[in-house]
Structures are given as C-alpha cells and as structure tokens.
Design a protein around this motif. Structure first.
Motif, PDB file in Angstrom:
ATOM      1  N   UNK A 153     -33.257   3.413 -38.672  1.00 31.29           N
ATOM      2  CA  UNK A 153     -33.452   4.757 -39.223  1.00 31.29           C
ATOM      3  C   UNK A 153     -34.299   5.614 -38.283  1.00 31.29           C
ATOM      4  N   UNK A 154     -35.293   5.006 -37.664  1.00 28.60           N
ATOM      5  CA  UNK A 154     -36.118   5.749 -36.705  1.00 28.60           C
ATOM      6  C   UNK A 154     -35.284   6.204 -35.516  1.00 28.60           C
ATOM      7  N   UNK A 155     -34.352   5.346 -35.088  1.00 29.35           N
ATOM      8  CA  UNK A 155     -33.547   5.663 -33.903  1.00 29.35           C
ATOM      9  C   UNK A 155     -32.496   6.728 -34.174  1.00 29.35           C
ATOM     10  N   UNK A 156     -32.028   6.855 -35.415  1.00 32.27           N
ATOM     11  CA  UNK A 156     -30.997   7.863 -35.724  1.00 32.27           C
ATOM     12  C   UNK A 156     -31.609   9.078 -36.423  1.00 32.27           C
ATOM     13  N   UNK A 157     -32.908   9.221 -36.291  1.00 26.60           N
ATOM     14  CA  UNK A 157     -33.600  10.313 -36.980  1.00 26.60           C
ATOM     15  C   UNK A 157     -33.150  11.702 -36.567  1.00 26.60           C
ATOM     16  N   UNK A 164     -29.112  10.204 -47.815  1.00 27.39           N
ATOM     17  CA  UNK A 164     -27.991   9.490 -48.443  1.00 27.39           C
ATOM     18  C   UNK A 164     -26.866   9.274 -47.434  1.00 27.39           C
ATOM     19  N   UNK A 165     -26.570  10.278 -46.633  1.00 31.41           N
ATOM     20  CA  UNK A 165     -25.499  10.162 -45.650  1.00 31.41           C
ATOM     21  C   UNK A 165     -25.836   9.129 -44.581  1.00 31.41           C
ATOM     22  N   UNK A 167     -27.662   6.418 -44.929  1.00 32.21           N
ATOM     23  CA  UNK A 167     -27.469   5.088 -45.497  1.00 32.21           C
ATOM     24  C   UNK A 167     -25.988   4.778 -45.673  1.00 32.21           C
ATOM     25  N   UNK A 168     -25.198   5.793 -46.022  1.00 32.23           N
ATOM     26  CA  UNK A 168     -23.753   5.587 -46.162  1.00 32.23           C
ATOM     27  C   UNK A 168     -23.122   5.249 -44.816  1.00 32.23           C
ATOM     28  N   UNK A 169     -23.558   5.931 -43.767  1.00 36.56           N
ATOM     29  CA  UNK A 169     -23.048   5.651 -42.420  1.00 36.56           C
ATOM     30  C   UNK A 169     -23.341   4.209 -42.029  1.00 36.56           C
ATOM     31  N   UNK A 170     -24.549   3.744 -42.298  1.00 36.82           N
ATOM     32  CA  UNK A 170     -24.907   2.368 -41.957  1.00 36.82           C
ATOM     33  C   UNK A 170     -24.085   1.366 -42.766  1.00 36.82           C
ATOM     34  N   UNK A 171     -23.804   1.696 -44.016  1.00 40.56           N
ATOM     35  CA  UNK A 171     -22.976   0.824 -44.849  1.00 40.56           C
ATOM     36  C   UNK A 171     -21.548   0.764 -44.309  1.00 40.56           C
ATOM     37  N   UNK A 172     -21.012   1.918 -43.932  1.00 43.97           N
ATOM     38  CA  UNK A 172     -19.660   1.962 -43.369  1.00 43.97           C
ATOM     39  C   UNK A 172     -19.605   1.177 -42.062  1.00 43.97           C
ATOM     40  N   UNK A 173     -20.642   1.350 -41.238  1.00 42.39           N
ATOM     41  CA  UNK A 173     -20.656   0.726 -39.920  1.00 42.39           C
ATOM     42  C   UNK A 173     -20.629  -0.795 -40.025  1.00 42.39           C
ATOM     43  N   UNK A 174     -21.521  -1.354 -40.857  1.00 43.53           N
ATOM     44  CA  UNK A 174     -21.605  -2.800 -40.972  1.00 43.53           C
ATOM     45  C   UNK A 174     -20.670  -3.338 -42.044  1.00 43.53           C
TER      46      UNK A 174
END
Length: 270
Positions: A153-157, A164-165, A167-174
């Motif tokens: 999260x720090x790196x994509x700040x 919300x978006x 966290x959704x991106x991370x869910x989609x990615x993994x």
C-alpha cells in the motif's frame, strides 16, 4: 435448504481455533524463560510443515508426519499448536512474508510496484504450489501478511485510486490473475507426472478426431490458427497478461484523473 459447500474438501484458513491461531501468530502466548529448554520450537514445526507441503502437497501434512520429520512424538506437537487447521494458518502467514515477494526500488511508482508484487506472488506460488489449494476467503491475518500488505500500500500510494479501489486491485491481481495463471501453469507442467501420460501421448490420442474436425470446415477460425498458438509459455504468458491488466488500470486512472481535473476547472470557472 442449505447451499452446497463449493469447496467441501478444501484446506481453509481460519477453520480451526481462531483465537489460538491469532495468539500463536502474534506471539501472545509466550512462556516464561524459566525451566528446561523446550525440545521443539513453533518455528521449527512451521518450517517442517512447509517443507513437507512443498515436496508432497498439503494433504501430506499431518501432526504425525511433522512430528516424525522432527524426530518427536506426535503428542509433543500439541503442546505448541492445537492441530493442522491452526498450523495451516501459521504456514500461510509464513510464506506470505514480504521476503517472498521483492523489495521496491526507490520511486518505483504504482505500476512498477504492482509489477513487483505480481512477480513476487508468481514466484511464491512456484515455490509453494500447495498454497493454490488453500481457500483464503477468510484470511487469518498475522504479522507477515500485514507487513506485506502495508509495504504494498505504501508503494502504490501515488495511484489515483480510492482506498476501496486499491484493495480491489490487489484482490484482482492476486486472487484473480496471478493465482489463476500460476494454477494453469503448474497444472500443465505437472500433468504428465500426475497422470503418467506424456503430453505427446495425450495429444496423439486425440489427433485423428481433431484432424478430421479441423478439415471438416466446421471450425474455420480454429483451423486457421498458427501451430504456435497452442504452445504455452507460462512465464511469457504471465508477463503478457500482466501488461494488459496494468495497461487497463493505467487507462482507468488517466480517465479518472482527467474527469476530476475537468470538474475542478468547471468549479473554478463558476
């Protein structure tokens, strides 16, 4: 009428004594240093369980098997961890440690960070393929999992996304992309070993019927495909898909940023 369980035999995180798993993950049950030194350690138990799962799959992991690998009695393990369900929670958190991904270079930017994350997860599944068979719909969050999420999260700040978006991106990615591609790649790689039938034997058995189908005129688009279209390359396919995914996200962010800037200009003009 109850709905059927979609994963009736799945290994599921959080399926044991949740309170006990959390105590073990966060070191809330540390014993006093007095008395004889314990013959085992929780760290050694988790490390051994992961080694068994890496070599033979998660079904091979049991309290008896881990104890045997450690040269200890089965009952002695229960002094450290209640059972396999809680042990699984510890195993998942261990392999999710940030060290299983990669470090973010300075000023990496959100896109570069997501590339690092995706490739790190891809390598994690290659090292620990059993993880693909774990249902983590209800993850038990330990220090390693939270540390990995915090650094990401720090790196994509700098990404113009809502919380919300992100966290959704991370869910989609993994949960969607990387795990799906890794599962397909590993299944393809180990198909011959798992079935005892080589790829050549498998496709040769279908060749007569497929050749007739392709020359029948009923499947012109399939028949016109170059032979290379059917040659899988796990790493290259993964990178191609990752680029498409991040290109789409980049377009979304650019469109959103332009829209917000336009709204701000309209307010200033008023």
């Amino acid at each position: 009428m109850t709905s059927p369980d979609p994963h009736p035999r799945a290994h599921t995180t959080g399926s044991g004594d949740l309170a006990r798993s959390l105590e073990l993950l966060w070191g809330l049950d540390r014993k006093p240093a007095r008395g004889p030194k314990p013959a085992l350690t929780l760290d050694a138990i988790v490390t051994t369980a992961i080694a068994v799962a890496d070599a033979e799959g998660l079904d091979a992991v049991s309290m008896r098997r881990v104890a045997a690998e450690l040269g200890a009695g089965t009952m002695s393990l229960y002094r450290y961890v209640p059972g396999k369900a809680e042990l699984l929670d510890l195993m998942v958190d261990r392999v999710n440690a940030p060290g299983d991904g990669a470090e973010f270079p300075p000023d990496v930017g959100w896109r570069g960070a997501l590339e690092v994350v995706a490739r790190g997860i891809w390598r994690m599944y290659a090292r620990h393929p059993w993880l693909l068979g774990v249902d983590q719909a209800r993850p038990v969050l330990g220090p390693n999992s939270l540390r990995a999420l915090e650094t990401t999260l720090a790196a994509i700040g700098d990404a113009a996304l809502s919380d919300r978006e992100k966290m959704t991106v991370l869910t989609i990615l993994d949960g969607g992309y990387v795990s799906g591609m890794a599962r397909t790649h590993l299944n393809t790689t180990h198909a011959a070993q798992r079935t005892g039938i080589s790829d050549e034997q498998f496709w040769s058995a279908q060749a007569p019927i497929l050749n007739q189908a392709m020359t029948s005129g009923s499947y012109p688009h399939l028949a016109a495909l170059d032979q290379s279209a059917f040659t899988a390359d796990g790493e290259a396919d993964f990178e191609f898909g990752l680029k498409l995914l991040l290109d789409g996200l980049e377009t979304h962010i650019a469109h959103h940023t332009k829209h917000v800037a336009g709204e701000a200009k309209e307010k200033d003009d008023c």
